[in-house]
Design an enzyme around this catalytic site. Structure first.
Site, mmCIF file in Angstrom:
data_model
loop_
_atom_site.group_PDB
_atom_site.id
_atom_site.type_symbol
_atom_site.label_atom_id
_atom_site.label_comp_id
_atom_site.label_asym_id
_atom_site.label_seq_id
_atom_site.Cartn_x
_atom_site.Cartn_y
_atom_site.Cartn_z
ATOM 1 N N GLU A 159 41.443 51.351 36.126
ATOM 2 C CA GLU A 159 40.858 52.267 37.114
ATOM 3 C C GLU A 159 41.999 52.950 37.844
ATOM 4 O OE1 GLU A 159 37.693 50.914 39.697
ATOM 5 O OE2 GLU A 159 36.829 49.683 38.105
ATOM 6 N N GLU B 70 37.336 43.415 39.286
ATOM 7 C CA GLU B 70 37.698 43.274 40.715
ATOM 8 C C GLU B 70 37.113 41.981 41.288
ATOM 9 O OE1 GLU B 70 37.132 46.881 43.033
ATOM 10 O OE2 GLU B 70 38.599 47.928 41.798
#
Ligand code: AHR
Length: 491
Positions: free
Chosen positions: A299, A175
């Protein structure tokens, strides 16, 4: 009762279902690692080198293929050298992302690799780009994979591990558009190119390098990354998308208390995964028409408000039959996109978000989500085959298709997985199976009222049962109760 017709054509083989689609994620977050997977060698809870034996067994049973570690957001502030050597002298740090708790680094590289060995799964390491250095990541790869003769391989030997480990999956940051450094795509992709250049293949090990991909519908991130990967040997880019029932981060909704409107809203939000994968894949197709770069949904899962009375930074939530339907829908979506999607990792394996397992002291509960992974495991390494259903739209406000399905073939056996997403109606399925000589079918079912969960007082309230289906002249008939997940094995 809703009637649904299906058609499966076993001769129409679409793609290989990579086992890693059934992967998981374990972060230094709340009670996932400490007081979850890892209890330490001195714990009265039965363990092997500090790792809970019941968790090892549970992971093995579902053939857990790959485990991502150490984060998540934690990965971009993790310095791997803090987690090696004598435990007593390992550096203590504060886990600033997750609850500000103290982290004693007693679970580090050796412990994670041991866990993967005990489970028999592939390790997937997420490297630190946000607050680390190129040298640090490069040395970590050297430490783990180079046989001998270098400073890092000698350090590994000194720490008790003679042989290098095999490491296939290496994420270059996590991220990085957010907690991993708030970078712009243009900046990150240059960083990616630099970092990955110094992560080398040693001693016969071959790295499968994964770049940080988009959050949810950030198509522009995907486009910029794909356009600028250059000649790096990139094998995957990630995608993160969480199902939030209300769609609002500030009030996501409870794991256990929800009405039927919020249920259908949850399933509708989870089915958005299909559109996300389709659209990111379309962008990837333009730059990578031969499908050499996989989309790794590393995820995914439901994210609710934390359970009352628990640390808000620990992201602990219960898991009901709603989560089972969510898991089944996503796994069917990943199967159907298995040409491009080659890995997916549910967040997270133990005691965090949509977990497989919840623990309390020595007690352990397998969630409905765990049982879905058990029901779907035979898809791993199968060939996805054409599977069509007439379907029917249900739900009052958020409209969703009633049936989620996929089918695969492996070793002459067909696995069909179905979810009846209606919480009101049964579904009568009639499935015409073509191109496959078959004479017997058996099935297992997971079903219950949508709010039902397993807990420490009743750990087996929800678990799979045998289930009767009929197979006559190549036509499979089954009646799926409301809110059910079924796997049918056809031979
Ligand atoms: O899974 C919890 C967190 O969600 C991860 O640390 C992060 O990558 C994501 O935002």
């Amino acid at each position: 009762m809703k009637k649904i017709s299906m058609l499966i054509n076993a001769q129409d083989r679409i793609s290989h279902i990579s086992p890693e689609i059934y992967g998981h994620f374990s972060e230094h977050l709340g009670r996932c690692i400490y007081n979850g997977i890892y209890v330490g060698e001195d714990s009265p809870i039965p363990n092997t080198d500090g790792i809970r034996n019941d968790i090892i067994e549970a992971f093995k049973k579902i053939k857990l293929p790959v485990l991502r570690w150490p984060g998540g957001c934690f990965a971009d502030e993790y310095h791997w050298k803090d987690g090696i050597g004598e435990k007593a002298s390992r550096k203590k740090i504060i886990n600033t992302n997750w609850g500000g708790v103290s982290e004693d680094n007693s679970f580090g590289t050796h412990e994670f690799m041991r866990l993967c060995e005990l489970v028999g799964c592939e390790p997937y390491i997420s490297g630190n780009v946000g607050s680390g250095t190129v040298q640090e990541l490069s040395e970590w790869v050297e430490y783990m994979t180079l046989e001998g003769g270098s400073p890092m391989s000698e350090l590994r030997r000194k720490n008790g591990r003679e042989k290098p480990w095999k490491l296939r999956y290496l994420g270059i940051g996590n991220e990085n558009w957010g907690c991993g450094g708030n970078m712009r795509a243009e900046y990150y992709v240059d960083e990616y190119r630099r970092y990955q250049s110094f992560c080398k293949n040693y001693s016969g090990n071959e790295l499968f390098k994964i770049a940080c991909g988009p959050s949810s519908d950030d198509y522009s991130w995907t486009d910029t990354i794909m356009k600028n990967l250059g000649s790096c040997q990139t094998r995957g880019i990630s995608l993160h998308y969480y199902t939030i029932p209300t769609g609002e981060w500030s009030k996501k909704g409870s794991a256990r208390e929800f009405d039927s409107e919020l249920y259908y809203s949850t399933i509708s939000k989870t089915l958005y995964m299909d559109e996300l994968i389709t659209r990111h894949s379309e962008i990837m197709n333009r730059y990578d028409p031969k499908n050499e770069i996989g989309l790794m949904v590393d995820e995914w899962g439901c994210w609710y408000d934390v359970e009352e009375g628990t640390n808000p930074g620990f992201l602990y939530q219960q898991n009901t039959m709603r989560d089972a339907i969510v898991a089944a829908c996503n796994l069917n979506i990943f199967n159907r996109h298995s040409r491009r999607v080659v890995m997916a990792n549910l967040a997270q394996a133990v005691n965090v978000l949509q977990s497989l397992i919840l623990t309390e002291g020595e007690k352990l509960v397998k969630t409905p989500t765990y049982h879905v992974f058990d029901l779907f495991k035979e898809h791993q390494d199968g060939e996805l085959v054409y599977c069509f259903s007439t379907n029917e739209m249900i739900g009052e406000k958020d409209r969703i298709p009633l049936l989620s399905s996929s089918a695969s073939l492996k070793d002459g056996v067909m696995t069909i997985t179905l979810a009846n997403c209606s919480i009101e109606d049964s579904a009568e399925i009639s499935c015409d199976i073509r191109g496959f000589e078959c004479s017997e079918a058996s099935a297992r079912i997971l079903t219950g009222e949508v709010h039902t969960c397993n807990d420490f007082d009743a750990p087996d309230r929800i678990s799979p049962d045998e289930y009767a289906v009929k197979l006559e002249n190549g036509v499979l008939s089954a009646e799926l109760p409301p809110c059910s997940v079924v796997t049918v094995t056809v031979r």
